[in-house]
Write an enzyme that holds these catalytic residues in place. Structure first.
Site, PDB file in Angstrom:
ATOM      1  N   ARG A  35      -6.225   2.933 -15.532  1.00 30.87           N
ATOM      2  CA  ARG A  35      -6.239   3.417 -14.094  1.00 30.87           C
ATOM      3  C   ARG A  35      -7.053   5.017 -14.381  1.00 30.87           C
ATOM      4  NH1 ARG A  35      -2.901   5.157 -11.115  1.00 30.87           N
ATOM      5  NH2 ARG A  35      -3.837   4.087  -9.256  1.00 30.87           N
ATOM      6  N   TYR A  45       0.129  -1.782 -11.991  1.00 30.01           N
ATOM      7  CA  TYR A  45      -1.283  -1.799 -12.353  1.00 30.01           C
ATOM      8  C   TYR A  45      -1.664  -1.325 -13.896  1.00 30.01           C
ATOM      9  CZ  TYR A  45      -1.024  -2.975  -7.467  1.00 30.01           C
ATOM     10  OH  TYR A  45      -0.902  -3.586  -6.303  1.00 30.01           O
ATOM     11  N   GLU A  74       4.373  -6.107   1.741  1.00 33.40           N
ATOM     12  CA  GLU A  74       4.075  -6.587   0.385  1.00 33.40           C
ATOM     13  C   GLU A  74       4.208  -5.269  -0.501  1.00 33.40           C
ATOM     14  OE1 GLU A  74       0.768  -8.374   0.993  1.00 33.40           O
ATOM     15  OE2 GLU A  74       1.596 -10.389   1.818  1.00 33.40           O
ATOM     16  N   PRO A  75       5.044  -4.660  -1.024  1.00 32.86           N
ATOM     17  CA  PRO A  75       5.049  -3.295  -1.882  1.00 32.86           C
ATOM     18  C   PRO A  75       4.945  -3.777  -3.143  1.00 32.86           C
ATOM     19  CG  PRO A  75       7.265  -3.884  -1.340  1.00 32.86           C
ATOM     20  CD  PRO A  75       6.566  -4.934  -0.302  1.00 32.86           C
ATOM     21  N   GLY A  76       3.724  -3.171  -4.041  1.00 37.19           N
ATOM     22  CA  GLY A  76       3.784  -3.431  -5.452  1.00 37.19           C
ATOM     23  C   GLY A  76       4.136  -2.440  -6.204  1.00 37.19           C
ATOM     24  N   ARG A  77       3.330  -1.230  -5.973  1.00 37.89           N
ATOM     25  CA  ARG A  77       3.478  -0.048  -6.651  1.00 37.89           C
ATOM     26  C   ARG A  77       4.841   0.727  -6.207  1.00 37.89           C
ATOM     27  NH1 ARG A  77      -1.215   2.902  -7.914  1.00 37.89           N
ATOM     28  NH2 ARG A  77      -2.160   1.719  -6.450  1.00 37.89           N
ATOM     29  N   GLY A 128       0.863  -1.253   0.125  1.00 38.59           N
ATOM     30  CA  GLY A 128      -0.028  -0.175  -0.025  1.00 38.59           C
ATOM     31  C   GLY A 128       0.836   1.437   0.209  1.00 38.59           C
ATOM     32  N   CYS A 178     -13.808   3.075 -28.154  1.00 42.67           N
ATOM     33  CA  CYS A 178     -15.039   3.706 -28.483  1.00 42.67           C
ATOM     34  C   CYS A 178     -15.567   3.989 -27.223  1.00 42.67           C
ATOM     35  CB  CYS A 178     -15.639   2.878 -29.598  1.00 42.67           C
ATOM     36  SG  CYS A 178     -15.168   3.254 -31.230  1.00 42.67           S
ATOM     37  N   GLU A 179     -15.481   4.697 -26.416  1.00 43.77           N
ATOM     38  CA  GLU A 179     -16.285   4.979 -25.159  1.00 43.77           C
ATOM     39  C   GLU A 179     -15.623   6.623 -24.621  1.00 43.77           C
ATOM     40  OE1 GLU A 179     -16.839   2.348 -21.789  1.00 43.77           O
ATOM     41  OE2 GLU A 179     -16.611   0.801 -23.185  1.00 43.77           O
TER      42      GLU A 179
HETATM   43  N1  LLP Z   1      -0.780  -7.124  -0.649  1.00 39.61           N
HETATM   44  C1  LLP Z   1      -1.998  -7.261  -1.050  1.00 39.61           C
HETATM   45  C2  LLP Z   1      -2.637  -8.507  -0.305  1.00 39.61           C
HETATM   46  C3  LLP Z   1      -2.689  -6.753  -2.098  1.00 39.61           C
HETATM   47  O1  LLP Z   1      -3.987  -6.955  -2.279  1.00 39.61           O
HETATM   48  C4  LLP Z   1      -2.124  -5.594  -2.641  1.00 39.61           C
HETATM   49  C5  LLP Z   1      -2.708  -4.807  -3.727  1.00 39.61           C
HETATM   50  C6  LLP Z   1      -0.672  -5.488  -2.201  1.00 39.61           C
HETATM   51  C7  LLP Z   1      -0.230  -6.164  -1.311  1.00 39.61           C
HETATM   52  C8  LLP Z   1       0.106  -4.244  -2.925  1.00 39.61           C
HETATM   53  O2  LLP Z   1      -0.282  -3.257  -2.773  1.00 39.61           O
HETATM   54  P1  LLP Z   1       0.410  -1.906  -3.335  1.00 39.61           P
HETATM   55  O3  LLP Z   1       1.827  -1.763  -2.383  1.00 39.61           O
HETATM   56  O4  LLP Z   1       0.841  -2.165  -4.899  1.00 39.61           O
HETATM   57  O5  LLP Z   1      -0.339  -0.844  -3.159  1.00 39.61           O
HETATM   58  N2  LLP Z   1      -5.281  -1.592  -9.494  1.00 39.61           N
HETATM   59  C9  LLP Z   1      -5.159  -0.624  -8.280  1.00 39.61           C
HETATM   60  C10 LLP Z   1      -4.276  -1.176  -7.137  1.00 39.61           C
HETATM   61  C11 LLP Z   1      -5.093  -2.510  -6.626  1.00 39.61           C
HETATM   62  C12 LLP Z   1      -4.173  -2.923  -5.423  1.00 39.61           C
HETATM   63  C13 LLP Z   1      -4.574  -4.414  -5.191  1.00 39.61           C
HETATM   64  N3  LLP Z   1      -3.987  -5.055  -4.040  1.00 39.61           N
HETATM   65  C14 LLP Z   1      -4.564   0.701  -8.987  1.00 39.61           C
HETATM   66  O6  LLP Z   1      -4.281   0.688 -10.165  1.00 39.61           O
HETATM   67  O7  LLP Z   1      -4.428   1.362  -8.214  1.00 39.61           O
END
Ligand code: LLP
Length: 429
Positions: A321, A381, A283-286, A241, A352-353
């Site tokens: 997004r 994402y 658990e970093p993604g973004r 997050g 087309c939207e």
């Molecule tokens: N752990 C769990 C269990 C999650 O569900 C997620 C993201 C993460 C970690 C990683 O979160 P982050 O660090 O990336 O914020 N599609 C949306 C974001 C959806 C996130 C879903 N879960 C967007 O484009 O903003």
């Protein structure tokens, strides 16, 4: 004005790694995703160091859903990352990218028994989201004595959009706080060995308060489970997050203060509940990939209708997004980086939207047909949420490392639109 922190300008052009974005667009065509390997590594090390310098037993589980390109997964594998996988497909991808099962945590939701079977066979850590999943896991062969974990809902709501809030009373995720002791006890009664607890409250959070609150609540839940029924936690996982700035005026997370506060709280709660020193997982993604990639797209139509539009060669099928969440992505003109913004314009895609807009009323330099736009912060994402809607094949993705470039996803062709399709023979007469 130029807003970015991962790009350079030379001769009025946007440079990615050591390469001119305009040359990349010429060579590989547009739309084109361009990811900078060094930036991914920098992001990983920045976050890892901030946490591990204060709590060395730290594992970062990259949330693969942000960007599942194998090359990206490999880069993070080589840095020592673990993986947060949300589906069997992501487990499979992580294994293919070289992660050993002990470095993969599977946090599914509404999982089928077959998916649990697959996760069990692969030997990854299973993090359960419901009592139903626990009961069904117990019916699978060879699960006696298995180490498992549970996701709890710490009742903290945070995130950049309603769709991305994963804690609190409306959320489908996790186990209720007041059921935690009962659920862990049930797991023990079924012959499992619970060793972990997990929570994740939402995505794109730029303040530390919600994280602090979530850590505090989860530690109180874990402490209670530990003290009441003697569960010894090997790891405590606080999810992801961690936000990144998308808009020029947004501030970065102050990592030093943030990690000091979180770790101090973590340590004090471990002490309060006499829980030893379990590994800390995040658990970093973004944060790892968001700002490491841009989407290059070419302006093909300037149209003065009731409003002024710059029409580009991709749409929400390529980057969802802005349409899905109203998200802001900064856009620069890669072939005229030093031009001043002079007019407000809508940057529209080719789907087309009407909702297919990358920007509404955005102050930009005067755009011309043929200009190359770079949509920034398109690493998380973005490709993973792309589709073939409107029968448009997905774009290519290249990875840059200084002056080297590799195609890590080839551009799809028309034939990819028909993958797996079949026309019944009776219709072929
Ligand atoms: N752990 C769990 C269990 C999650 O569900 C997620 C993201 C993460 C970690 C990683 O979160 P982050 O660090 O990336 O914020 N599609 C949306 C974001 C959806 C996130 C879903 N879960 C967007 O484009 O903003």
């Amino acid at each position: 004005m130029v807003y970015d922190f991962n790009t350079k300008i030379e001769n009025d052009h946007l440079i990615i790694g050591d390469i001119d974005a305009n040359d990349l667009a010429k060579e590989y065509g547009t739309p084109l995703y361009v990811i900078d390997e060094e930036k991914i590594r920098d992001n990983y090390n920045k976050l890892y160091t901030a946490f591990s310098s204060k709590y060395p037993d730290l594992h970062m589980c990259y949330a693969a859903k942000a960007n599942t390109s194998l090359a990206v997964m490999k880069v993070l594998e080589s840095e020592g990352s673990y993986i947060d996988a949300v589906s069997p497909g992501e487990i499979y991808t992580a294994l293919l990218a070289g992660y050993s099962p002990d470095r993969i945590v599977f946090t599914g939701n509404n999982v089928t028994t077959e998916e649990l079977e697959y996760a069990n066979e692969t030997g990854v850590t299973i993090n359960l989201d419901s009592i139903s999943a626990l009961e069904r896991l117990s019916t699978i062969e060879n699960t006696k004595g298995k180490e498992i974990s549970f996701r709890v809902n710490p009742m903290v709501e945070a995130g950049h959009h309603e769709h991305c809030i994963t804690g609190g009373p409306k959320s489908k995720f996790g186990i209720k706080e007041d059921e935690a002791v009962e659920v862990y006890q049930r797991a023990i009664d079924l012959g499992f060995k619970p060793i972990g607890m997990h929570s994740h409250i939402g995505s794109e959070i730029l303040e530390s308060e919600p994280f602090m609150l979530a850590v505090e609540t989860m530690m109180d839940i874990a402490g209670k489970v530990h003290q009441e029924i003697g569960v010894d936690f090997k790891f405590l996982d606080f999810g992801g997050g961690f936000g990144i700035p998308y808009e020029p005026e947004e501030e970065e997370l102050d990592l030093e203060t943030f990690t000091s506060d979180i770790i101090a709280l973590y340590k004090s709660k471990l002490e309060e509940y006499d829980m030893g020193s379990p590994s800390m997982y995040i658990e970093p993604g973004r944060f790892l990939v968001g700002n490491s990639e841009v989407l290059l797209t070419r302006v093909n139509t300037i149209k003065q209708s009731y409003r002024k539009f710059a029409g580009v060669d991709c749409g929400f099928n390529t980057l969802l997004r802005p349409t899905m969440y109203g998200s802001y992505h900064h856009i620069v003109v890669a072939n005229r980086m030093n031009d001043e913004p002079v007019e407000k314009i809508d940057v529209a895609g080719n789907v087309c939207e009407s909702g297919d807009l990358f920007a509404r009323d955005r102050l930009m330099p005067e755009l011309e047909e043929g200009d190359l736009l770079a949509i920034l912060n398109a690493g998380a994402y973005a490709y993973t949420m792309a589709s073939q809607y409107n029968s448009r094949p997905r774009p290519a993705e290249v990875m840059v490392n200084k002056e080297e470039v590799d195609v890590i996803r080839r551009r799809e062709s028309f034939s990819d639109l028909f993958n797996g399709q079949h026309v019944p023979t009776r219709l072929l007469k």
